[in-house]
Design an enzyme around this catalytic site. Structure first.
Site, PDB file in Angstrom:
ATOM      1  N   GLU A 210       0.828  -1.205   0.000  1.00  0.00           N
ATOM      2  CA  GLU A 210       0.000   0.000   0.000  1.00  0.00           C
ATOM      3  C   GLU A 210       0.862   1.255   0.000  1.00  0.00           C
ATOM      4  OE1 GLU A 210      -2.665  -0.253   3.289  1.00  0.00           O
ATOM      5  OE2 GLU A 210      -3.878  -1.849   2.398  1.00  0.00           O
ATOM      6  N   SER A 273       6.144 -21.462   0.397  1.00  0.00           N
ATOM      7  CA  SER A 273       5.735 -22.845   0.574  1.00  0.00           C
ATOM      8  C   SER A 273       4.980 -23.510  -0.569  1.00  0.00           C
ATOM      9  CB  SER A 273       4.920 -23.002   1.849  1.00  0.00           C
ATOM     10  OG  SER A 273       5.510 -22.296   2.903  1.00  0.00           O
ATOM     11  N   ASP A 345      -5.236 -10.352   2.627  1.00  0.00           N
ATOM     12  CA  ASP A 345      -4.958  -8.966   3.022  1.00  0.00           C
ATOM     13  C   ASP A 345      -5.497  -8.738   4.425  1.00  0.00           C
ATOM     14  OD1 ASP A 345      -4.580  -6.310   3.317  1.00  0.00           O
ATOM     15  OD2 ASP A 345      -5.694  -5.690   1.550  1.00  0.00           O
ATOM     16  N   ASP A 348      -3.903  -2.892   6.861  1.00  0.00           N
ATOM     17  CA  ASP A 348      -4.297  -1.663   6.172  1.00  0.00           C
ATOM     18  C   ASP A 348      -3.574  -0.474   6.787  1.00  0.00           C
ATOM     19  OD1 ASP A 348      -6.013  -2.823   4.371  1.00  0.00           O
ATOM     20  OD2 ASP A 348      -7.836  -2.366   5.503  1.00  0.00           O
TER      21      ASP A 348
END
Length: 789
Positions: A210, A273, A345, A348
């Site tokens: 972001e 992974s 996600d 923030d």
């Protein structure tokens, strides 16, 4: 002719006959002899001190609180087999053996997570200390400990008793490093929670992305930023990103510059992974098989420690993490499990509006910052005081750069109250079926991972953790803190992606999204491509009667499907000359296999790195804002993405190959055919703290030529020098028909003591595909410990 030594004898003869000189030389000889003896004594003392840090082969020790004696035997690879009367006794014993072999690693882990590295390392580690103090991982660990169920807390307390029993026994001889630093502080139960807190931080997304986008916002159109993380064909692009004022772009750029990022010490890569499982329809035994290999940063010692733990009616075998009393990856006699990162996600960045000097705006009016003062000790320098501000969203990370600038606060799922990851992992250790493992997954509150699990009949994949539900869709940029983008709840458990007993009989994940485009919970905007999972599915389709040996071979596969896809575009470039032409010729006929003994993988990866940099530079985008290299370049070299090269990528490909060949020639000589991938792609295992110190750095660094690259199943994730710095430091293949036949390997070794014979003894076997089993009895015993109350 003068006899040998004649000149010296004749020259000094007059001096030796001076009055008193005989006595002088006798005294000098005595002084020199005394100094020689002193040097030998000091050397012997150092050698003796180092020898005393090595764990003995036969030891009796006490741990307060044990309900019964515990017996531990070590096999030829120094893997302990713990036989205990209860789970709590086993946790104490595991703490003891972890401390025996990895105490300094455990010390670094808790110091890094607590923001206390600079106390021993000096100002070089201030950036990581300042970030960890700002995020407050230690404070959250202490709060989470108090909120854990009693059984999970008891396991942490038992583990701490075991660690402290070893510290009390050895003091500053607990590891060579403590000879200089002094005895480690007592281990606290909250220290064990710091491991999961660290994993939750680094294996989650996407606060950095972001800020990286914000750093170029206003200079680059939103559709261009969206294309840096190309979507799969069936995943729609998000709506256009918000535009915040350009002054936030400068603040974001400066903040990114001061935040540690991989591959810096104490950080982890974003993707990690492989995992796959098949049910009995696809195995030679008619019973499921499961394979998993987490891709984390390489280090010395490695992050994993093999162990087998037997208690009445229960077994745990596989990968433990020093500092943690639970089995992280492996089997418990009933089920086997492994993890991959989802890329969900759960972070923030919020832009808060200041009100005066001590408040910020909220939907309910001005509110004061929550303040916390942190004192960072710095070796060789005065302490540094930090004032940490927090808003209702989270800590103010912009204070790490400029407290007077725009206020950027970060919300992270792993920093939220009621983190029950420890209780969830304990429940997973106890689960006896796929269904019970699915219930445990919901308790592992952070990070959000793909938990792949199998029992003797079924395979299943569950999402751990919790994903925030937002008032407005996540848009890939920092958002206003005015309430319009607040988190309003959580999705977890059955609300997240999960699959049990699929019709195909196969489950695969290698960090690509495992949810459909229309999934009701917005999981993530930025996701990773499926290069490795495509290859795994190709290999699974070759036979319907897999064996554990087949899966172990698959884990070593080094076919790069990204290379196969873009090679036609590279071979179509014309007007090349000299060594650039020879380099392109070396790619003709190459099948994309990243083998050590070929020039083609070296040329390809160097070319793609140079091309990636050229494309971003052409668009005015810094490297820190870029997405996954393979995903982005695959898009750029397709008709849909050719506009990144002004609709003709050949000139940029030509110049980037010339640049790459020039650099390779300076490193490996001018004969292109003599170049070898293994010469550049060295797997590097280095101690994060000691790597830069003369003498100690070479002693605590291991390098070995290795195959693979960032897109192969046998992953060798690279730094700027093309060295392999992250990949499968642990591999497990689990045979549900007989879990004692499961296959394991770690790297570089079990011991973290650089003077131990077991510090490096897995390296070659790991690279070349050898494995071991962890049955109930060792074929050969090399050590034993008896622990009594």
């Amino acid at each position: 002719m003068t006899e040998p030594g004649g000149f010296a004898t004749s020259y000094f003869a007059p001096i030796c006959h001076l009055p008193g000189m005989h006595r002088f030389f006798r005294r000098l000889r005595r002084v020199l002899a005394a100094l020689a003896v002193l040097v030998l004594l000091v050397a012997a003392a150092i050698a003796g001190a180092i020898w005393w840090t090595l764990p003995g082969s036969s030891v009796d020790a006490r741990i307060p609180g044990l309900s019964a004696p515990v017996d531990i035997t070590y096999d030829a690879d120094w893997v302990p087999r713990i036989h205990a009367a209860s789970a709590l006794d086993a946790a104490a014993a595991l703490g003891y053996v972890h401390a025996r072999d990895r105490m300094f690693q455990m010390e670094l882990m808790r110091r890094a997570a607590s923001g206390r590295l600079s106390e021993i390392a000096g100002p070089a580690t201030l950036p990581i200390d300042r970030m960890m103090r700002t995020l407050g991982l230690r404070h959250h660990a202490v709060e989470n400990l108090a909120a854990l169920p009693a059984d999970a807390r008891a396991m942490l307390e038992a583990y701490a008793r075991g660690v402290n029993a070893y510290i009390d026994r050895k003091g500053r001889f607990a590891a060579p490093e403590f000879l200089v630093l002094g005895a480690p502080e007592p281990w606290e139960p909250a220290d064990s929670l710091l491991w999961a807190q660290t994993m939750g931080l680094w294996l989650s997304m996407n606060w950095r992305q972001e800020m990286a986008r914000q750093a170029v916002a206003g200079r680059v159109p939103a559709p261009v930023l969206e294309q840096l993380w190309p979507r799969q064909p069936d995943v729609p692009l998000p709506s256009a990103m918000n535009k915040l004022p350009t002054r936030f772009a400068a603040a974001a750029a400066r903040l990114l510059a001061v935040l540690p990022r991989f591959p810096a010490p104490y950080t982890l890569p974003q993707t990690a992974s492989n995992e796959w499982a098949v049910d009995g329809r696809h195995t030679a035994t008619g019973v499921p098989l499961l394979a998993g290999d987490p891709h984390l940063a390489f280090g010395f010692p490695g992050i994993w420690y093999l162990a087998r733990i037997d208690t009445p009616g229960h077994v745990l075998a596989g990968a433990t993490a020093p500092g943690v009393p639970f089995l992280v990856l492996g089997h418990n006699g009933h089920i086997a499990w492994t993890f991959t990162t989802t890329g969900a996600d759960v972070q923030d960045v919020f832009v808060e509006k200041p009100v005066g000097r001590s408040e910020y705006q909220t939907p309910d009016g001005p509110k004061p910052f929550t303040l916390r003062e942190e004192r960072i000790g710095i070796r060789g320098e005065p302490d540094q005081l930090m004032l940490v501000r927090e808003t209702r969203h989270g800590p103010v990370i912009s204070d790490l750069d400029n407290p007077s600038g725009p206020i950027l606060a970060v919300a992270m799922a792993n920093l939220q109250p009621d983190n029950t990851a420890a209780a969830g992992l304990l429940a997973l250790n106890r689960a006896q079926s796929v269904a019970e493992a699915g219930k445990a997954a919901a308790e592992i509150s952070s990070p959000v991972q793909n938990l792949l699990v199998a029992d003797a009949k079924t395979i299943g994949l569950f999402s751990t953790g919790r994903v925030p539900l937002r008032k407005a869709p996540e848009n890939g940029l920092p958002v206003p803190g005015d309430g319009s983008h607040d988190w309003i709840g959580w999705a977890s458990g059955d609300a997240l992606p999960h699959y049990v007993a699929p019709a195909s009989g196969r489950l695969v994940n290698a960090n690509e999204p495992d949810w459909p485009a229309d999934f009701p919970v917005p999981m993530a905007q930025d996701t990773f491509g499926d290069w490795r999972s495509q290859r795994i599915r190709q290999m699974l389709a070759t036979t319907d009667r897999h064996t554990p040996a087949d899966f172990a071979v698959m884990q070593l596969d080094v076919v790069d499907l990204f290379a196969r896809k873009v090679l036609p575009a590279l071979l179509a470039v014309t007007d090349l000359k000299g060594r650039a032409l020879a380099a392109q010729a070396a790619l003709r006929g190459w099948d994309g296999t990243a083998a050590m003994d070929q020039p083609a993988p070296l040329i390809f990866n160097a070319w793609m790195e140079a091309f990636y940099r050229a494309v971003l530079a052409h668009a005015g985008i810094p490297l820190t804002a870029g997405g996954p290299t393979a995903d982005f370049l695959s898009y750029v070299l397709s008709p849909a993405g050719a506009h990144w090269c002004n609709n003709d990528c050949a000139p940029m490909l030509r110049s980037s190959l010339t640049d790459a060949v020039r650099e390779l020639s300076s490193r490996f000589g001018t004969d292109v055919q003599a170049w070898r991938w293994g010469a550049a792609h060295q797997a590097v295992f280095a101690n994060p703290l000691l790597r830069a110190i003369p003498v100690l750095g070479p002693l605590t660094t291991i390098t070995i030529p290795s195959p693979g690259d960032d897109n192969t199943v046998d992953r060798g994730g690279m730094n700027a020098a093309l060295q392999s710095v992250h990949g499968a430091a642990y591999r497990g293949v689990y045979d549900l028909a007989n879990l004692d036949r499961s296959l394991f390997v770690i790297t570089p070794g079990q011991s973290g003591n650089p003077f131990s014979s077991h510090a490096r003894d897995f390296v070659l076997r790991w690279r070349d595909g050898a494995t071991i089993t962890l049955g109930p009895e060792a074929a050969r015993t090399t050590g034993a410990v008896r622990l009594t109350p």
